[in-house]
Design a protein around this motif. Structure first.
Motif, short mmCIF file in Angstrom:
data_model
loop_
_atom_site.label_atom_id
_atom_site.label_comp_id
_atom_site.label_asym_id
_atom_site.label_seq_id
_atom_site.Cartn_x
_atom_site.Cartn_y
_atom_site.Cartn_z
N ILE A 178 0.74 -1.10 0.11
CA ILE A 178 -0.04 0.00 -0.13
C ILE A 178 0.86 1.31 0.22
CG2 ILE A 178 -1.86 1.09 1.16
CD1 ILE A 178 -3.19 -1.29 1.68
N ASP A 179 0.57 1.99 -1.13
CA ASP A 179 1.66 3.14 -1.32
C ASP A 179 0.77 4.48 -0.62
OD1 ASP A 179 3.56 4.57 -2.27
OD2 ASP A 179 2.79 4.42 -4.57
N ASP A 180 1.89 5.37 -0.45
CA ASP A 180 1.09 6.58 0.17
C ASP A 180 0.52 6.58 1.63
OD1 ASP A 180 2.35 7.60 -2.02
OD2 ASP A 180 0.68 8.30 -3.18
N PHE A 181 0.82 5.47 2.36
CA PHE A 181 0.14 5.08 3.49
C PHE A 181 -0.21 6.21 4.42
CE2 PHE A 181 -0.96 3.15 7.52
CZ PHE A 181 -2.14 2.23 7.00
N ILE A 201 5.35 4.38 3.92
CA ILE A 201 4.59 5.56 4.59
C ILE A 201 5.06 6.69 3.82
CG2 ILE A 201 5.27 7.18 6.67
CD1 ILE A 201 6.27 4.86 8.06
N ASP A 202 4.01 7.43 3.64
CA ASP A 202 3.78 8.53 2.45
C ASP A 202 5.05 9.80 3.06
OD1 ASP A 202 2.68 9.77 0.09
OD2 ASP A 202 2.30 11.50 1.46
N ARG A 203 5.63 10.52 1.79
CA ARG A 203 6.68 11.24 2.14
C ARG A 203 5.98 12.34 2.97
NH1 ARG A 203 7.85 15.11 -2.05
NH2 ARG A 203 6.83 13.78 -3.71
N ALA A 235 9.62 3.46 4.47
CA ALA A 235 9.64 5.06 4.61
C ALA A 235 10.20 5.52 3.08
CB ALA A 235 10.13 5.51 5.87
N GLU A 236 9.20 6.51 2.71
CA GLU A 236 9.88 7.12 1.22
C GLU A 236 10.16 8.58 1.55
OE1 GLU A 236 6.46 6.64 -1.53
OE2 GLU A 236 5.54 8.34 -0.68
N GLY A 237 10.89 9.21 0.71
CA GLY A 237 11.17 10.28 0.75
C GLY A 237 12.24 10.82 2.00
CA CA Z 1 4.49 7.27 -2.50
#
Ligand code: CA
Ligand code: C2E
Ligand code: CA
Ligand code: CA
Length: 280
Positions: A178-181, A201-203, A235-237
């Motif tokens: 699941i993206d941009d959670f 985890i969303d940026r 964790a992204e970003g």
């Molecule tokens: Ca994303």
């Protein structure tokens, strides 16, 4: 409207609103771009914090426009989605990623895991599962090395359809993320019906940690929840050392972001995998 030397169109632009006109041109260009193979996949490394190993990457689409240079998805994905071109583009993406995975496997370091983004329209595509099955079989890659990223909002549009789709994709052996959670409105109650492997985890939540108390609390809660549900958490970003150390203390396993690397052309990603691990 700005004229770009295409004088033969001047007459028509007076009548058609320039937004529509630009969209038509773009749509036309995209059709040609697909035929001429002007698209390229960039790979953004995902790093395991415990070991500093590059364990995988997210595949991010780029368009090498003959005049304008490298174009990010923001400049063309929405149109591709509206016009249905995304379906052909999506097929090209999965084929390219599987070929690249195959080539990386030949390097002898094992295959990394590659995550692919799926848009809402692709997710509703009737032959999506067949397409994936065929490409996986033809390239002979391990489906466990593929992860499909879907946003919460894509999933929540129609939960019943989404559950069925997830089950079919899961049956292929691919991983599901699941993206941009945290940005959507899914409740845990809904999510428990999905065979999910990973939460990203969303940026927007990562950006202001550890300084922002609310975001820090949200990220802490997401990591704790993912762990108790035995989901992997990415964790992204991640752009700074401070963010990285905060995430490490929480027990977040994998990070992705400019701190380590921007998305890289295939050859550079390949060198990274074969040459060195990054310092975690
Ligand atoms: Ca994303
Ligand atoms: P996304 O899935 O949320 O992808 C993460 C975006 O954040 C990427 O933008 C990535 O380059 C950027 N990013 C990564 N690390 C950092 C960082 O540390 N700081 C900042 N500021 N940004 C960072 P990109 O490549 O422009 O992609 C944008 C969106 O386009 C993606 O968002 C995804 O939704 C979509 N997309 C990309 N490739 C594909 C594709 O093959 N198919 C579909 N359907 N959508 C795609
Ligand atoms: Ca993504
Ligand atoms: Ca996003």
């Amino acid at each position: 409207a700005k004229q770009r030397g295409r004088n033969s169109f001047q007459f028509y632009t007076k009548d058609i609103n320039s937004q529509t006109y630009r969209q038509l041109i773009l749509e036309n260009e995209l059709v040609k771009a697909l035929a001429r193979e002007e698209f390229e996949i960039y790979y953004q490394p995902q790093v395991e914090l415990d070991t500093g190993r590059v364990v995988g990457a997210e595949a991010l689409l780029r368009w090498r426009h003959p005049e304008k240079g490298i174009q990010p998805p923001a400049n063309f994905i929405a149109i591709a989605e509206e016009t249905g071109l995304i379906e052909g583009l999506g097929l090209w993406v999965i084929q390219q990623v599987c070929e690249d995975l195959y080539r990386l496997g030949g390097d002898g370091n094992g295959q990394p895991r590659i995550a692919i983004n799926l848009s809402a329209r692709q997710f509703r595509q009737a032959d999506l599962v067949d397409q994936y099955r065929t490409v996986i079989r033809e390239t002979g890659i391990d489906p466990g090395k593929l992860e499909l990223e879907l946003t919460e909002s894509t999933i929540m549009k129609d939960i019943d359809i989404a559950v069925g789709m997830f089950q079919q994709l899961h049956a292929l052996g691919v991983r599901l993320a699941i993206d941009d959670f945290g940005t959507g409105y899914s409740s845990l109650n809904n999510l428990k019906h999905f065979p999910i492997d990973t939460l990203k985890i969303d940026r927007s939540f990562v950006r202001d940690i550890p300084g922002d108390n609310d975001d820090s609390a949200i990220v802490t809660a997401i990591v704790a929840m993912a762990k108790s549900l035995q989901l992997e958490v990415v964790a992204e970003g991640v752009e700074s050392r401070e963010q990285l150390e905060f995430l490490r203390r929480l027990g977040c396993e994998i990070v992705q972001g400019y701190y380590y690397s921007e998305p890289l052309p295939f050859d550079d990603f390949r060198k990274l995998l074969n040459g060195w691990t990054v310092e975690a």
